[in-house]
Design a protein around this motif. Structure first.
Motif, PDB file in Angstrom:
ATOM      1  N   ALA A   1       6.614  63.201  41.650  1.00 20.91           N
ATOM      2  CA  ALA A   1       7.879  62.724  42.214  1.00 20.91           C
ATOM      3  C   ALA A   1       8.610  63.899  42.824  1.00 20.91           C
ATOM      4  O   ALA A   1       8.353  65.059  42.471  1.00 20.91           O
ATOM      5  CB  ALA A   1       8.733  62.090  41.125  1.00 20.91           C
ATOM      6  N   ALA A   2       9.506  63.598  43.735  1.00 17.72           N
ATOM      7  CA  ALA A   2      10.354  64.648  44.311  1.00 17.72           C
ATOM      8  C   ALA A   2      11.743  64.069  44.509  1.00 17.72           C
ATOM      9  O   ALA A   2      11.883  62.876  44.796  1.00 17.72           O
ATOM     10  CB  ALA A   2       9.789  65.114  45.635  1.00 17.72           C
ATOM     11  N   VAL A   3      12.741  64.904  44.314  1.00 17.81           N
ATOM     12  CA  VAL A   3      14.109  64.429  44.530  1.00 17.81           C
ATOM     13  C   VAL A   3      14.741  65.281  45.626  1.00 17.81           C
ATOM     14  O   VAL A   3      14.559  66.495  45.664  1.00 17.81           O
ATOM     15  CB  VAL A   3      14.927  64.407  43.213  1.00 17.81           C
ATOM     16  CG1 VAL A   3      14.985  65.763  42.561  1.00 17.81           C
ATOM     17  CG2 VAL A   3      16.337  63.896  43.432  1.00 17.81           C
ATOM     18  N   TYR A   4      15.438  64.613  46.514  1.00 21.36           N
ATOM     19  CA  TYR A   4      16.095  65.293  47.636  1.00 21.36           C
ATOM     20  C   TYR A   4      17.597  65.077  47.516  1.00 21.36           C
ATOM     21  O   TYR A   4      18.048  63.959  47.306  1.00 21.36           O
ATOM     22  CB  TYR A   4      15.588  64.739  48.973  1.00 21.36           C
ATOM     23  CG  TYR A   4      14.111  64.955  49.167  1.00 21.36           C
ATOM     24  CD1 TYR A   4      13.643  66.021  49.918  1.00 21.36           C
ATOM     25  CD2 TYR A   4      13.182  64.100  48.573  1.00 21.36           C
ATOM     26  CE1 TYR A   4      12.275  66.233  50.078  1.00 21.36           C
ATOM     27  CE2 TYR A   4      11.822  64.307  48.724  1.00 21.36           C
ATOM     28  CZ  TYR A   4      11.372  65.372  49.476  1.00 21.36           C
ATOM     29  OH  TYR A   4      10.029  65.587  49.630  1.00 21.36           O
ATOM     30  N   ASP A   5      18.318  66.159  47.677  1.00 25.09           N
ATOM     31  CA  ASP A   5      19.774  66.110  47.549  1.00 25.09           C
ATOM     32  C   ASP A   5      20.364  66.315  48.942  1.00 25.09           C
ATOM     33  O   ASP A   5      19.891  67.159  49.699  1.00 25.09           O
ATOM     34  CB  ASP A   5      20.194  67.254  46.607  1.00 25.09           C
ATOM     35  CG  ASP A   5      21.676  67.216  46.305  1.00 25.09           C
ATOM     36  OD1 ASP A   5      22.356  66.287  46.787  1.00 25.09           O
ATOM     37  OD2 ASP A   5      22.144  68.116  45.591  1.00 25.09           O
TER      38      ASP A   5
ATOM     39  N   SER B   1      21.671  67.952  55.884  1.00 23.26           N
ATOM     40  CA  SER B   1      20.394  67.256  55.757  1.00 23.26           C
ATOM     41  C   SER B   1      19.931  67.235  54.302  1.00 23.26           C
ATOM     42  O   SER B   1      20.490  67.913  53.451  1.00 23.26           O
ATOM     43  CB  SER B   1      19.359  67.956  56.615  1.00 23.26           C
ATOM     44  OG  SER B   1      19.220  69.269  56.147  1.00 23.26           O
ATOM     45  N   PHE B   2      18.895  66.460  54.063  1.00 17.35           N
ATOM     46  CA  PHE B   2      18.366  66.358  52.703  1.00 17.35           C
ATOM     47  C   PHE B   2      17.454  67.540  52.391  1.00 17.35           C
ATOM     48  O   PHE B   2      16.603  67.894  53.208  1.00 17.35           O
ATOM     49  CB  PHE B   2      17.586  65.054  52.553  1.00 17.35           C
ATOM     50  CG  PHE B   2      18.468  63.880  52.343  1.00 17.35           C
ATOM     51  CD1 PHE B   2      18.827  63.483  51.057  1.00 17.35           C
ATOM     52  CD2 PHE B   2      18.971  63.174  53.419  1.00 17.35           C
ATOM     53  CE1 PHE B   2      19.664  62.416  50.858  1.00 17.35           C
ATOM     54  CE2 PHE B   2      19.810  62.098  53.228  1.00 17.35           C
ATOM     55  CZ  PHE B   2      20.157  61.713  51.943  1.00 17.35           C
TER      56      PHE B   2
ATOM     57  N   THR C   1      23.114  59.827  49.095  1.00 21.96           N
ATOM     58  CA  THR C   1      23.330  61.178  48.581  1.00 21.96           C
ATOM     59  C   THR C   1      22.070  61.779  47.967  1.00 21.96           C
ATOM     60  O   THR C   1      21.928  62.993  47.929  1.00 21.96           O
ATOM     61  CB  THR C   1      24.442  61.210  47.527  1.00 21.96           C
ATOM     62  OG1 THR C   1      24.209  60.152  46.625  1.00 21.96           O
ATOM     63  CG2 THR C   1      25.801  61.077  48.133  1.00 21.96           C
ATOM     64  N   TYR C   2      21.197  60.927  47.437  1.00 20.31           N
ATOM     65  CA  TYR C   2      19.940  61.422  46.884  1.00 20.31           C
ATOM     66  C   TYR C   2      18.802  60.550  47.388  1.00 20.31           C
ATOM     67  O   TYR C   2      19.011  59.355  47.655  1.00 20.31           O
ATOM     68  CB  TYR C   2      19.937  61.331  45.348  1.00 20.31           C
ATOM     69  CG  TYR C   2      20.857  62.290  44.671  1.00 20.31           C
ATOM     70  CD1 TYR C   2      20.478  63.605  44.448  1.00 20.31           C
ATOM     71  CD2 TYR C   2      22.108  61.874  44.230  1.00 20.31           C
ATOM     72  CE1 TYR C   2      21.340  64.485  43.816  1.00 20.31           C
ATOM     73  CE2 TYR C   2      22.980  62.744  43.600  1.00 20.31           C
ATOM     74  CZ  TYR C   2      22.583  64.056  43.389  1.00 20.31           C
ATOM     75  OH  TYR C   2      23.428  64.913  42.776  1.00 20.31           O
ATOM     76  N   GLU C   3      17.657  61.134  47.468  1.00 19.91           N
ATOM     77  CA  GLU C   3      16.459  60.352  47.732  1.00 19.91           C
ATOM     78  C   GLU C   3      15.402  60.780  46.716  1.00 19.91           C
ATOM     79  O   GLU C   3      15.203  61.978  46.500  1.00 19.91           O
ATOM     80  CB  GLU C   3      15.953  60.602  49.151  1.00 19.91           C
ATOM     81  CG  GLU C   3      16.853  59.953  50.171  1.00 19.91           C
ATOM     82  CD  GLU C   3      16.472  60.278  51.602  1.00 19.91           C
ATOM     83  OE1 GLU C   3      17.294  59.977  52.476  1.00 19.91           O
ATOM     84  OE2 GLU C   3      15.387  60.841  51.821  1.00 19.91           O
TER      85      GLU C   3
ATOM     86  N   PHE D   1      16.576  55.269  47.854  1.00 19.49           N
ATOM     87  CA  PHE D   1      17.705  55.858  48.581  1.00 19.49           C
ATOM     88  C   PHE D   1      18.954  55.589  47.745  1.00 19.49           C
ATOM     89  O   PHE D   1      19.358  54.434  47.600  1.00 19.49           O
ATOM     90  CB  PHE D   1      17.841  55.224  49.966  1.00 19.49           C
ATOM     91  CG  PHE D   1      16.651  55.470  50.847  1.00 19.49           C
ATOM     92  CD1 PHE D   1      16.583  56.611  51.632  1.00 19.49           C
ATOM     93  CD2 PHE D   1      15.597  54.576  50.885  1.00 19.49           C
ATOM     94  CE1 PHE D   1      15.475  56.857  52.434  1.00 19.49           C
ATOM     95  CE2 PHE D   1      14.487  54.815  51.683  1.00 19.49           C
ATOM     96  CZ  PHE D   1      14.428  55.953  52.461  1.00 19.49           C
ATOM     97  N   ILE D   2      19.523  56.645  47.196  1.00 16.45           N
ATOM     98  CA  ILE D   2      20.665  56.462  46.282  1.00 16.45           C
ATOM     99  C   ILE D   2      21.957  56.788  47.028  1.00 16.45           C
ATOM    100  O   ILE D   2      22.114  57.898  47.547  1.00 16.45           O
ATOM    101  CB  ILE D   2      20.513  57.359  45.035  1.00 16.45           C
ATOM    102  CG1 ILE D   2      19.163  57.077  44.358  1.00 16.45           C
ATOM    103  CG2 ILE D   2      21.651  57.128  44.058  1.00 16.45           C
ATOM    104  CD1 ILE D   2      18.839  57.979  43.191  1.00 16.45           C
TER     105      ILE D   2
END
Lengths: 186, 461
Positions: free
Chosen positions: B295-299, B304-305, B347-349, B367-368
């Protein structure tokens, strides 16, 4: 009228009621038919359209111009409709004996808003599809929203909106074929 | 139906009424404040409408109590609290054992699947508080597995034929359906050709449709009121912008429709509403279907993310562990936001990958949004391309999510989520884990660069 934004500003900032009337006259029919695709019948959609404009007229929320006025208005309408569905999940919305009346009301609304006969045929075929397909087809083909704007209204990513649209078109094509309509000329 | 003009008139009337009520409310509040102000400043009391004068004759001085008494009191209260927690824990633990025994007892094996009402007050030792108000229905499980699949191990959907209304059942109902479908007497199947399958979309009559998916293969069982069950599968073949679903393999079964119909209807009729805010067990099973890969989380930074990359390997492994074990458990059912007029920014992915078969990988992108609303885009990826498989909406408590995320990144969960033992990619030693994690991160980047969901949404916001 610049797509409703300036009329709304006049109403909100200067208390000019004609601004409110202008946006109502411009968007109420389209919004009602869009909400029909969510709640399933035009009477409830009519009430929810009124509720949407009531909220606009009383709370006067700020339109921040992050998107088009129509996208913003439809997003508000959708949220109100979803809240309604949540609260009335188990209640039947229309008594069976009123079904015929409901159909004629819906037809009248279609005639008033859609005008073109061919588009009405497509709309009626569309009404037989899944609600999410109806929504995406309505927003993009009848309201002329871009994929991005439709995605904002439906609270989905552009990509998923496009995949729904793809499936919706496929279903609509089968529905039209089933009804004996030549969709290529429609 | 109202005419537009009529509706507009009604709206004006309602808005005017609203404004009037608002004014009245304001003036009431204003008058209360002004009265208070006058009394305070001039010490002059004027009679109100009823002729009474409200007078505050004096103020009571509250003495701070003895400091020592404070401490003693607090200690006493704490000890009572601790004792009551301990007692509750003991009672709960005791009851848990009883429940476990009871549920085992209730699964008495019988020859045919049937419904049994298991009211949990059969043992007289229970106190009235422990007895649930509504009886819980349970299908009897004799341990059989259906000829198609073990329904207890897979996420499936069941509905009436040609009724596409999606119903979310409670966990208990879902379990009952799985047990019923496993234990139902399907008889012996006979292979048939694709042409012999009825046109289910236009089927006249009653029946049920059960479907599930494994990778890029969709499985269907159609049960029709003429006493037949048709089982077939379709493998999705992406071709440019089109997706084809050729049927591969179909089998027919002779069944007792009445028994099937009654069994399903009984379970549905006894469905207890699922009142939990969180998504059901079945939904969690669906979202975690397959073997977790990474998994990966993008902020979302200033523009940009950016991928959230933990400081060290152990923390990176903990982050993977969290997404493998607990993230899905934080998801709540879709909520309608009260603020109608704001479109929140993402805001997060979070991107999770699962291996679903030898040739397919499942990618779930969450997509959060800043208000906790969450859209999920699901894709099944095979050699031919990406197959969109769903786009549901959920909700997540942003505070809870961000707290957990920050705690993980600060290393607080390094021991809790050690990425080991249960998956094929897992390793036990820290060095090996770091190797795995590095590979994983590279894979994620490669995937995200190829596909565009982030880019699309970045443009949007």
């Amino acid at each position: 009228m610049d797509n409703g934004a300036s009329s709304y500003r006049r109403f909100r900032d200067n208390g000019d009621v004609s601004g409110f009337d202008e946006i109502f006259m411009e968007y109420s029919d389209g919004l009602m038919l869009y909400l029909t695709s969510i709640v399933g019948n035009i009477w409830t959609a009519e009430e929810l359209t009124e509720e949407t404009f009531f909220l606009i007229g009383t709370k006067k929320p700020k339109f921040k111009e992050k998107c088009s006025f129509k996208t913003w208005l439809y997003t508000i309408g959708r949220n109100i409709a979803l809240n309604y569905l949540k609260k009335n999940a188990k209640k039947p919305t229309v008594p069976f004996e009123n079904a015929q009346e409901l159909i004629s009301d819906e037809e009248a609304a279609e005639d008033a808003y859609i005008k073109k006969e061919q588009q009405i045929i497509v709309y009626r075929a569309m009404r037989k599809l899944q609600p999410k397909y109806q929504q995406v087809l309505w927003l993009i083909y009848f309201e002329g929203l871009s994929n991005k704007e439709a995605a904002k209204v439906m609270k989905k990513s552009v990509r998923s909106t496009e995949s729904i649209l793809y499936r919706a078109k496929k279903s609509l094509r089968s529905q039209l074929e089933m009804e004996g309509v030549n969709y290529e000329t429609t | 139906m109202k005419q537009r003009e009529e509706m507009l008139r009604d709206l004006h009337r309602r808005i005017a009424q609203y404004e009037e009520e608002k004014k009245m409310k304001h003036s009431k509040i204003k008058s209360i404040f002004s009265t208070t102000k006058t009394v305070g400043k001039n010490e002059v009391n004027t009679p109100d409408e009823d002729g009474y004068i409200e007078v505050v004759s004096g103020t009571e001085r509250i003495k701070s109590s003895n400091r020592m008494m404070h401490i003693v009191g607090t200690v006493a209260a704490c000890s009572v609290l601790v004792a009551s927690i301990g007692a509750t824990g003991m009672i709960l633990n005791k009851n848990e054992e009883k429940r476990a025994t009871l549920s085992e007892e209730s699964f008495v094996s019988t020859e045919a699947p049937e419904m049994t009402v298991c009211k949990e007050d059969v043992v007289s030792t229970k106190t009235p508080e422990e007895v649930p108000e509504t009886p819980v229905y349970k299908s009897t499980d004799n341990g059989t597995i259906s000829p198609f699949i073990d329904f207890k191990q897979i996420y499936f959907e069941i509905g009436c034929l040609n009724n596409y209304e999606y119903v979310e059942y409670s966990d208990a109902t879902y379990d009952n359906l799985a047990v019923f479908l496993n234990n139902f007497n399907w008889g012996e199947g006979t292979d048939i050709s694709e042409d012999e399958l009825p046109d289910f979309n236009n089927y006249v009559g009653n029946g049920y449709m059960i479907d599930w998916r494994k990778g890029d293969v969709w499985f269907y069982v159609y049960v029709t009121d003429d006493g037949k069950a048709y089982y077939y599968m379709t493998k999705c073949v992406p071709d440019g912008n089109n997706f084809y679903y050729p049927i591969s393999g179909s089998v027919i079964y002779d069944i007792d429709y009445e028994v099937f119909d009654k069994g399903i209807e009984d379970i549905w009729n006894n469905d207890l509403p699922d009142t939990s805010e969180y998504i059901s067990k079945a939904k969690r099973m669906y979202l975690t279907q397959g073997e977790f890969m990474n998994a990966a989380v993008y902020d979302k930074g200033s523009s940009s993310f950016e991928e959230v990359v933990p400081d060290n390997d152990k923390t990176a492994a903990a982050l993977q562990g969290f997404f493998r074990e607990d993230f899905v458990g934080m998801l709540q059912k879709e909520k309608c936001v009260e603020e109608y007029y704001e479109i929140p920014d993402s805001t997060y992915e979070v991107v999770c990958y699962y291996k679903t078969s030898d040739t397919t990988t499942r990618r779930l992108t969450y997509f959060i949004n800043s208000d906790g609303t969450l859209s999920l885009c699901e894709y099944e990826i095979n050699d031919e391309g990406e197959i969109p498989t769903g786009c549901p909406n959920y909700y997540i408590d942003m505070n809870e999510f961000e707290t957990v995320l920050n705690d993980i990144l600060s290393g607080q969960y390094d021991d809790k989520y050690s990425f080991d033992a249960t998956t094929t990619t897992a390793t036990t030693s820290a060095t090996e884990t770091s190797t795995v994690t590095t590979v994983v991160q590279e894979n994620v980047s490669a995937e995200t660069n190829e596909s565009t969901p982030y880019e699309d949404d970045n443009n949007m916001s």
